[in-house]
Design a protein around this motif. Structure first.
Motif, PDB file in Angstrom:
ATOM      1  N   VAL A  15     -21.418  29.122  10.293  1.00 40.38           N
ATOM      2  CA  VAL A  15     -20.678  30.036  11.160  1.00 40.38           C
ATOM      3  C   VAL A  15     -21.156  29.930  12.612  1.00 40.38           C
ATOM      4  O   VAL A  15     -20.352  29.885  13.544  1.00 40.38           O
ATOM      5  CB  VAL A  15     -20.806  31.486  10.652  1.00 40.38           C
ATOM      6  CG1 VAL A  15     -20.209  32.470  11.668  1.00 40.38           C
ATOM      7  CG2 VAL A  15     -20.105  31.632   9.311  1.00 40.38           C
ATOM      8  N   SER A  16     -22.476  29.882  12.811  1.00 41.13           N
ATOM      9  CA  SER A  16     -22.999  29.828  14.181  1.00 41.13           C
ATOM     10  C   SER A  16     -22.636  28.512  14.859  1.00 41.13           C
ATOM     11  O   SER A  16     -22.257  28.494  16.044  1.00 41.13           O
ATOM     12  CB  SER A  16     -24.519  30.024  14.179  1.00 41.13           C
ATOM     13  OG  SER A  16     -25.166  29.009  13.440  1.00 41.13           O
ATOM     14  N   ARG A  17     -22.726  27.404  14.138  1.00 41.53           N
ATOM     15  CA  ARG A  17     -22.362  26.116  14.736  1.00 41.53           C
ATOM     16  C   ARG A  17     -20.852  26.022  14.959  1.00 41.53           C
ATOM     17  O   ARG A  17     -20.399  25.448  15.957  1.00 41.53           O
ATOM     18  CB  ARG A  17     -22.840  24.966  13.858  1.00 41.53           C
ATOM     19  CG  ARG A  17     -24.357  24.810  13.843  1.00 41.53           C
ATOM     20  CD  ARG A  17     -24.789  23.624  13.006  1.00 41.53           C
ATOM     21  NE  ARG A  17     -26.233  23.501  12.932  1.00 41.53           N
ATOM     22  CZ  ARG A  17     -26.984  22.880  13.829  1.00 41.53           C
ATOM     23  NH1 ARG A  17     -26.415  22.310  14.876  1.00 41.53           N
ATOM     24  NH2 ARG A  17     -28.293  22.805  13.679  1.00 41.53           N
ATOM     25  N   GLY A  18     -20.076  26.580  14.019  1.00 38.70           N
ATOM     26  CA  GLY A  18     -18.636  26.611  14.217  1.00 38.70           C
ATOM     27  C   GLY A  18     -18.255  27.448  15.420  1.00 38.70           C
ATOM     28  O   GLY A  18     -17.357  27.094  16.189  1.00 38.70           O
ATOM     29  N   MET A  19     -18.954  28.573  15.612  1.00 39.41           N
ATOM     30  CA  MET A  19     -18.684  29.458  16.736  1.00 39.41           C
ATOM     31  C   MET A  19     -18.930  28.753  18.070  1.00 39.41           C
ATOM     32  O   MET A  19     -18.178  28.944  19.036  1.00 39.41           O
ATOM     33  CB  MET A  19     -19.570  30.702  16.637  1.00 39.41           C
ATOM     34  CG  MET A  19     -19.480  31.641  17.820  1.00 39.41           C
ATOM     35  SD  MET A  19     -20.517  33.101  17.607  1.00 39.41           S
ATOM     36  CE  MET A  19     -22.140  32.352  17.444  1.00 39.41           C
ATOM     37  N   ASN A  20     -19.963  27.949  18.157  1.00 37.54           N
ATOM     38  CA  ASN A  20     -20.312  27.272  19.407  1.00 37.54           C
ATOM     39  C   ASN A  20     -19.601  25.935  19.598  1.00 37.54           C
ATOM     40  O   ASN A  20     -19.745  25.303  20.649  1.00 37.54           O
ATOM     41  CB  ASN A  20     -21.824  27.042  19.468  1.00 37.54           C
ATOM     42  CG  ASN A  20     -22.588  28.335  19.657  1.00 37.54           C
ATOM     43  OD1 ASN A  20     -22.484  28.990  20.679  1.00 37.54           O
ATOM     44  ND2 ASN A  20     -23.366  28.717  18.648  1.00 37.54           N
ATOM     45  N   SER A  21     -18.854  25.500  18.594  1.00 39.29           N
ATOM     46  CA  SER A  21     -18.281  24.150  18.631  1.00 39.29           C
ATOM     47  C   SER A  21     -17.275  23.961  19.768  1.00 39.29           C
ATOM     48  O   SER A  21     -17.265  22.912  20.420  1.00 39.29           O
ATOM     49  CB  SER A  21     -17.613  23.840  17.286  1.00 39.29           C
ATOM     50  OG  SER A  21     -16.569  24.766  17.022  1.00 39.29           O
ATOM     51  N   LEU A  22     -16.427  24.947  20.020  1.00 36.16           N
ATOM     52  CA  LEU A  22     -15.415  24.783  21.077  1.00 36.16           C
ATOM     53  C   LEU A  22     -16.036  24.828  22.460  1.00 36.16           C
ATOM     54  O   LEU A  22     -15.625  24.086  23.360  1.00 36.16           O
ATOM     55  CB  LEU A  22     -14.342  25.864  20.944  1.00 36.16           C
ATOM     56  CG  LEU A  22     -13.484  25.812  19.678  1.00 36.16           C
ATOM     57  CD1 LEU A  22     -12.397  26.856  19.739  1.00 36.16           C
ATOM     58  CD2 LEU A  22     -12.891  24.421  19.490  1.00 36.16           C
ATOM     59  N   ILE A  23     -17.030  25.690  22.640  1.00 37.23           N
ATOM     60  CA  ILE A  23     -17.716  25.753  23.931  1.00 37.23           C
ATOM     61  C   ILE A  23     -18.409  24.426  24.234  1.00 37.23           C
ATOM     62  O   ILE A  23     -18.350  23.917  25.357  1.00 37.23           O
ATOM     63  CB  ILE A  23     -18.735  26.909  23.942  1.00 37.23           C
ATOM     64  CG1 ILE A  23     -18.012  28.246  23.790  1.00 37.23           C
ATOM     65  CG2 ILE A  23     -19.557  26.898  25.218  1.00 37.23           C
ATOM     66  CD1 ILE A  23     -18.926  29.441  23.676  1.00 37.23           C
TER      67      ILE A  23
END
Length: 268
Positions: free
Chosen positions: A92-100
Motif C-alpha cells: 500500500v505504501s509503495r503503491g501510494m508513492n508510485s505516481l508521485i
C-alpha cells in the motif's frame, strides 16, 4: 454501469501487461541495487523479522497465550499475522508513492497511471508472496495440507487485489493532497494494534471489537490464523467482510479516478 471507469483501468492494465511485467522486474532490481546481499536482501529483511519473533517469544521466553487463542505459542501466532501485515503495508505504501515518483515520466509519456501503481504492488507481491508460501510450508505439521489450505491461496489473491485497489486510491489522493502520505503512514503504523495480529480476537473487549473490523486486514489475518494454526476453513465473516472492503474501495477508487483523470498529471 457504476464501475465503468474502474473497468477501463483494468482493461488498460491488461492490454499493457507485458510492459507491467518489465516495469515490475526493473522495480525489483532497483530495490537491491548496490547492496551486498543483492537480490536476497528484500527477502532477508522480513524473514529475519519473523525469525526474531520466533526466537524471542517461543525459544527464549517460551511465552504462551491463554485459552481461546488459535495457538498457545506467542511467536508462532505472531508470525501468521505479522508477515501478511508487513506485505500489506509495503504494497500500500509503495503503491501510494508510485505516481508521485513517476511524475516526471508521466509528464513526458501518455502512459496509464495505473501501470505504475501495479508495478509497485506487484513488485511487493513478488517479495512477500514466496515468503508467505514458505511460512505455509513451515506450518505443515499444524495444518497437514488438508482442504482449507486452498483457502490460503484465495486469501493471498484477495489481499493482492485489496492492496492494488487501496494503493491506487491512496496514490490518487496523494497526488491531489500530499498530506495523504503522512496520514496513510500513520494509519499503517497504528493499524497493527487494531487487528488480531499481536493478540487473539477473543482477548479484545467484546464491546469494542467492531473497531478491529475497521482495519481491512482484520478479516484476512483471521482467515490466515484459522487455516495455518487450526487447519480449519475460515468463517463466513472473513469472506463477506473482505468482499465488503473490496466493494467499498472499488467504488471510492472509481469516483477518485473519474474525477482526477484530467488533472492527475498536472498534480504530479
Amino acid at each position: 454501469m457504476v464501475l465503468t471507469t474502474l473497468l477501463d483501468e483494468i482493461q488498460a492494465l491488461w492490454r499493457a501487461r507485458a510492459l507491467v511485467w518489465v516495469l515490475t522486474r526493473r522495480e525489483l532490481a532497483a530495490r537491491h541495487t548496490g547492496t551486498a546481499a543483492g537480490v536476497l536482501w528484500p527477502y532477508l529483511q522480513p524473514l529475519l523479522t519473523v525469525a526474531a519473533y520466533y526466537l524471542v517469544f517461543d525459544v527464549v521466553f517460551s511465552m504462551r497465550l491463554g485459552e481461546g487463542a488459535p495457538s498457545h505459542a506467542v511467536g508462532t501466532f505472531l508470525i501468521v499475522g505479522a508477515l501478511p501485515w508487513m506485505a500489506f503495508c509495503d504494497a500500500v505504501s509503495r503503491g501510494m508513492n508510485s505516481l508521485i515518483e513517476a511524475g516526471g515520466l508521466l509528464h513526458k509519456n501518455p502512459l496509464p497511471p495505473v501501470l505504475f501503481v501495479a508495478r509497485a504492488v506487484l513488485a511487493s507481491a513478488l517479495i512477500y508472496g514466496p515468503l508467505l508460501m514458505v511460512v505455509a510450508l513451515v506450518y505443515t505439521p499444524l495444518h497437514r495440507f488438508n482442504g482449507p489450505v486452498v483457502g490460503f491461496v484465495l486469501l493471498l489473491a484477495l489481499q493482492l487485489l485489496l492492496c492494488l485497489l487501496l494503493g491506487y486510491l491512496a496514490a490518487v489522493l496523494a497526488a491531489a493532497l500530499r498530506d495523504t502520505v503522512q496520514l496513510v503512514g500513520f494509519l499503517l503504523s497504528v493499524g497493527i494494534y487494531l487487528s488480531p495480529i499481536l493478540f487473539p480476537l477473543s482477548l479484545f473487549p467484546e464491546n469494542w471489537r467492531w473497531v478491529l473490523w475497521l482495519n481491512p486486514m482484520t478479516a484476512l489475518v483471521q482467515g490466515y490464523q484459522q487455516i495455518l494454526l487450526q487447519g480449519a476453513w475460515p468463517p463466513a465473516s472473513v469472506w463477506w467482510v473482505t468482499g465488503a472492503w473490496l466493494a467499498v474501495v472499488s467504488v471510492l477508487l472509481n469516483v477518485a479516478v473519474k474525477r482526477s483523470r484530467d488533472q492527475l498529471v498536472d498534480w504530479l
